[in-house]
Structure formats: C-alpha cells, structure tokens
Design a protein around this motif. Structure first.
Motif, short mmCIF file in Angstrom:
data_model
loop_
_atom_site.label_atom_id
_atom_site.label_comp_id
_atom_site.label_asym_id
_atom_site.label_seq_id
_atom_site.Cartn_x
_atom_site.Cartn_y
_atom_site.Cartn_z
N ILE A 271 4.80 5.38 2.27
CA ILE A 271 5.07 6.67 3.06
C ILE A 271 5.65 6.56 4.59
CG2 ILE A 271 3.62 8.69 4.36
CD1 ILE A 271 1.75 8.28 2.01
N SER B 7 0.78 -1.22 -0.03
CA SER B 7 -0.06 -0.08 0.09
C SER B 7 0.77 1.40 0.03
CB SER B 7 -0.82 0.07 1.38
OG SER B 7 -0.05 0.11 2.34
N SER C 274 -6.45 4.28 5.98
CA SER C 274 -6.62 3.61 4.49
C SER C 274 -6.14 2.17 4.67
CB SER C 274 -5.59 4.33 3.64
OG SER C 274 -4.21 3.96 4.06
N SER D 203 -3.38 7.61 6.62
CA SER D 203 -2.65 6.20 6.11
C SER D 203 -3.39 5.10 7.14
CB SER D 203 -1.10 6.51 6.44
OG SER D 203 -0.45 7.48 5.49
N ALA E 226 0.41 3.61 1.93
CA ALA E 226 0.54 4.05 3.51
C ALA E 226 1.80 3.48 3.91
CB ALA E 226 -0.48 3.56 4.13
N LEU F 149 -3.54 10.31 -0.63
CA LEU F 149 -2.38 10.29 0.23
C LEU F 149 -1.14 10.67 -0.53
CD1 LEU F 149 -2.88 6.57 2.12
CD2 LEU F 149 -2.92 9.19 3.20
#
Lengths: 293, 279
Positions: free
Chosen positions: A122, A117, B253, B250, A119, B231
C-alpha cells in the motif's frame, strides 16, 4: 538385529505420518489432478471436458499470456541479480565488527522483514503515484515527476525497486558466510602484495560462490511466484496495459477471476517447467563457476 | 592515525545516509499516520505537525461495524494454530530424518526437498476444489490444516539440520537405559531442540502474518477477514478519503513483526542462515 531394523522401519514411518499425509494429500494427488485439469476445459460448475493439448497450444497464441511471460522474465532477471549484488555489496561494507555495525545490519534487514506485507505494498502505491511522496521530493528539487504507477514503462520498475529494497535477508546470509572465510587467506594475500580489490575477486568472491548459487536458485523460484505487490499496486488488474501482469497474477485472474481452471492449471505446469529449466541450467553450469572446497 | 579517523567518519556517514534512504518510506508512513489528513501529501518531512491520534481512532473503528480488533484477533488465531501445527508436524518428520535409520529415509528426504522447489500453483487449484467440497471456504481450516501436515519443507529441513548436530551418544545412552525412540524423542531430543522450535515459530509467524494470497482465496466473509485482507478492503472502501487511517492501521499491522524482530533477532538470523532462505 534384523528385528531391530524392521522396527526402525516402522518407527521412522510413524514419525513421518503427518508429513506423509500432507505429502500425498496436499502435494502428490493435487499435482496429478492439476496435471489432468491442464488437459481439460473446467469451470468448476460442470465436469471437466477433455481438451487435449489445447490449453498448452492456446497459451502461445494468447497475447496476454505472452505479455505476462515477458513482464515476469523482466521482473525476475532484473530484480534477482540487482538484489543479490546489493546484498553482497552491503555485506562487504558491514563485514568488520566496528562500532554500530550491529545496529546498521538490523536497519538494513528491516525492509525484508516488512517487504512482503500488504502494508508495504500500500505504501509503495502511495510513494510512486502521481501525487505521491517521490514526486513531492522531486518537486522540492524542481524536477517534474510523473505518475510512475499509471505509466506502462515505469510501473514494473516500481515493483523491481520494491524487490531490491528487500535485500536484507540475502545480506544476512552473505554476512554469515563472509565470517567463515579464514583471516589468514587475506593475510597471505596482503603479504603477496594483493590489494583489496584483487582480494575480493580472487578470495572472497570464489569462496562465496556456493552461497551466491544457493541464493540465486531460491530467489529465482520465489521471484517467479511474486504476487502481492503487483496485485495491490495495480489494483488486481496487472495494469496499466498489463505492464505489471506477473505470471502469478495472470494465473489468479484466469483461474479465480474467470474460472478457467483448465487453462490456469496448464499455466501452473508451464511455470513449473520454466522454473525447472532455470534451476536445471543453473545446476548444469554450476560446475564451471561454483567452488566447493 | 588521522587518516584512519577520516575513513571511519566517512564509513559511518555513508552507511547512515544510505540507511536513512532505505528507512525513509517506513518513517514517512509512521509520521503520516500521526498527521492530519490535509497535511499528509503536503509535507515530505517526518515530524507530524500537529501530532494527532485521530487516524488511529478512525482506523480502529474499521468497516461495517467490524473493528480492527476483530481482524487482529482473526490474524492472531490463524498465526497461533499455524505455529503449533508447523512445529508439531515438522519436528516429528525431522526426528525421523535426522535420528532414525530406515531404508526409505533418503527417498522421502529427497522428495521433501523437492517439494520446496515447487511453485505453489501446481497444487493450488485441486486443493481449492477439495477445501471447497469439504465446506471449508470461509473458515480458517484451509489456512491451518496444511501446517499440521508439514506442508512447509523449510521447517522440516531446519529441524533436521539442527537435530543432526545433537550428539549421537544420546541415542546410545538412551538405548542402554532401555529408552525407546518415542521416549528418547519426547524427553531428550525435543527439549534440546527448543532453539530450533523458537526459530520455526518466528518464521511461521512472519510468513503467516504477511500472507495475503491464500487468505484472500479462502476468506470472503468480512467477519473472517485477517488484518491483511482488511487493509486491502480499506483501500477499496475508503477510496482516497482517509489515507491517514489506512496508514495508521498499516503501521499497527507491522508492529507485531517489529516486536518479533526486536525480541528474537538472534533466532531470526540463525533461521535465515541455517536454511538460507528468504526472511
């Protein structure tokens, strides 16, 4: 009877209609088209201009292509074996049905569920950056950290660590195949005086080779196409100094950043050739090391 | 007996230690999402002090007047259609491959397996050009339509394996009762395939939810953005200033994936082992 088999012929294809449309419309025709593009200069605004083998020969004079090729090989050839070794090791440890083992398996699987993902990509950027949590923890122990993502020798390693971190799904596959090995093999080996380590190398590992083989093939194919983490961690550039310029990212930059669709198509076909070579070699050597009962 | 006791303790402590190490980054992000901006990079610990919800409020308000609610709705819309499309196209194809004897079957099946090994890049550019010419850029169609056309060979493979395991007698019984292949499929094979349908739904959910590349390629208008794209946009637009909000979104998500995992763990494991694929 003949009537019936003719009918099956029709019925079979009726059920296949959606897939057949997709197969020709989204795979065969696009493949032929991209093969054609790969022999042209094409910017999507003007019609493609024939270029012969130019894109293919140019590749090997393009330093960024060569760099991206070596980055990708390093990524694939370190992350795939390490990930599988981890998966096998943890699967062996969690093989027995002890108390709490189901929970542990679930915990170890989680990263591979989230790993692809945005996320997590990041998060990775924040872990390994100069003021990120890794350095914070290292500082706690008095070790001076560095900016892992901004320095070319370590940037790719952060992506490799991310790939290894997602060993969970391979672990699940190994766990399932470990369960299939009959217990009497081990009992017989114990009676013959074989220790745990010999049992692993003489019973477990040979019987697992079909699964190891399958995992290597599938992981190599997907590792060659890795994109998202490199894109996010490098901010879309493949930097620093192209050290995270994975193959997919470079295709994207050439095709959709600079609109060199001909060159990007040629790179795509080169990737197909590379993947086919790898899987071909694996299949070719499989007779020597994969055991089928 | 005593020795056994010690080895059990050793086993559990090693496994727990390693597990903590693995989960730490995720736990840290969770804790950071509830921490004050100034605390986030001061503190590698996992307990937010003070515990605040502000990051979620700021994050949810989104960008340029579009809230994360809209991005979640976009993601869910795409995921729902992809799920329906994947089941529809794959179950039909699998029925032909698993239960109907016809001459071309082996040929098509081999070709289908072959497509699973192709890197997506060899068809990407022409596909993009076609979708562009159809005026589908900035719509969800390039993300949804391929699912209805069975583009994911893994799902077909999974259904085929499952249906091959159903007893052959069903077909004979249906034949005796004068039930043709279409009714056999609709009334018998499909209801029996519910576990495989669940597995395919879960995997199309996870893969579509985690997808970034195709979404980035086809969606450029912010109102059409999915959670993944939002994002990524968030990092660029907010710069270094609001990591808390970025982490909060995040975490949100990842929440749907986590709930899928908790609710359908059994099917997930079956899917991974049946097709032996990446989760």
């Amino acid at each position: 009877m003949k009537n019936k088999s003719a009918r099956a012929e029709v019925v079979g294809h009726v059920f296949l209609i959606p897939w057949l449309i997709g197969f020709f419309g989204l795979t065969v025709i696009p493949m032929i088209t991209s093969l054609y593009f790969s022999f042209t200069h094409y910017d999507m605004l003007t019609p493609p201009r024939w270029a012969g083998l130019y894109n293919y020969t140019h590749m090997f004079r393009d330093p960024r292509f060569l760099k991206s090729l070596s980055v990708t090989f390093r990524f694939v050839l370190t992350s795939v074996p390490l990930q599988l070794a981890f998966a096998l090791f943890v699967a062996m440890a969690l093989k027995k049905n002890r108390r709490g083992v189901r929970f542990y398996r679930a915990v170890y699987y989680l990263p591979s569920l989230f790993g692809g993902s945005i996320a997590v990509a990041i998060l990775w950027r924040r872990i390994f950056s100069g003021d990120g949590i890794l350095n914070m923890i290292l500082g706690f122990f008095g070790i001076e950290g560095m900016n892992w993502i901004a320095s070319p020798p370590t940037a790719l390693n952060t992506l490799i660590v991310l790939a290894i971190w997602q060993f969970g799904s391979s672990m699940v596959i190994f766990l399932a195949s470990l369960k299939q090995i009959p217990a009497d093999y081990y009992e017989a080996a114990t009676i013959d005086g074989a220790g745990k380590i010999r049992q692993f190398f003489n019973i477990t590992l040979p019987l697992l080779t079909p699964m190891v083989f399958f995992n290597i093939v599938m992981q190599i194919i997907s590792a060659f196409q890795a994109f998202t983490p490199a894109f996010i961690v490098s901010g879309g550039t493949g930097g620093p100094l192209d050290s995270t310029l994975l193959y997919s990212l470079y295709i994207y930059i050439r095709g959709f950043g600079q609109f060199q669709m001909g060159y990007a198509s040629a790179m795509a076909w080169m990737l197909l050739i590379i993947i086919a070579t790898f899987t071909g070699v694996l299949f070719g050597t499989s007779k020597k090391w994969v055991f089928y009962d | 007996m005593k020795k056994r006791h010690i080895s059990t303790i050793l086993f559990h402590s090693l496994v727990v230690l390693f597990g903590c190490f693995m989960i730490y980054p995720l736990a840290w992000m969770l804790s950071a999402s509830f921490s004050e901006q100034t605390q986030i990079f001061q503190n590698p610990g996992l307990i937010p002090n003070p515990f605040i919800l502000l990051n979620y409020v700021i994050g949810w308000s989104g960008m340029s007047g579009i809230t994360f609610g809209a991005f979640f709705l976009n993601s869910f819309t795409i995921v729902m259609f992809v799920m329906v499309g994947s089941v529809f196209s794959s179950i039909l194809a699998a029925y032909a491959f698993a239960r109907i004897n016809f001459k071309m079957r082996a040929v098509w099946f081999t070709l289908m397996l072959g497509t699973m090994m192709l890197p997506m890049h060899v068809r990407l550019i022409p596909q993009y050009i076609v979708f562009n010419n159809l005026g589908w850029i900035n719509t969800f169609l390039p993300l949804i339509v391929p699912a209805f056309l069975g583009v994911n060979g893994f799902f077909i493979f999974l259904f085929t394996q499952y249906m091959r395991g159903l007893p052959k007698e069903l077909d004979q019984a249906a034949d005796v009762d004068g039930c043709g292949p279409f009714r056999l499929f609709w009334y018998i094979i499909m209801p029996l395939s519910v576990p495989a349908i669940v597995t395919v739904c879960i995997f199309s959910f996870i893969w579509t939810w985690n997808d970034f590349f195709t979404q980035m390629l086809y969606l450029t208008d912010m109102r059409k953005f999915t959670v993944a794209l939002a994002l990524r946009m968030f990092i660029d637009s907010q710069g270094q200033s609001s990591w808390g909000a970025l982490f909060a979104m995040s975490i949100l998500s990842l929440a749907p994936l986590f709930f899928m995992f908790i609710a359908f763990q059994k099917y997930l494991v079956e899917g991974i082992t049946a097709g032996s694929i990446k989760g």
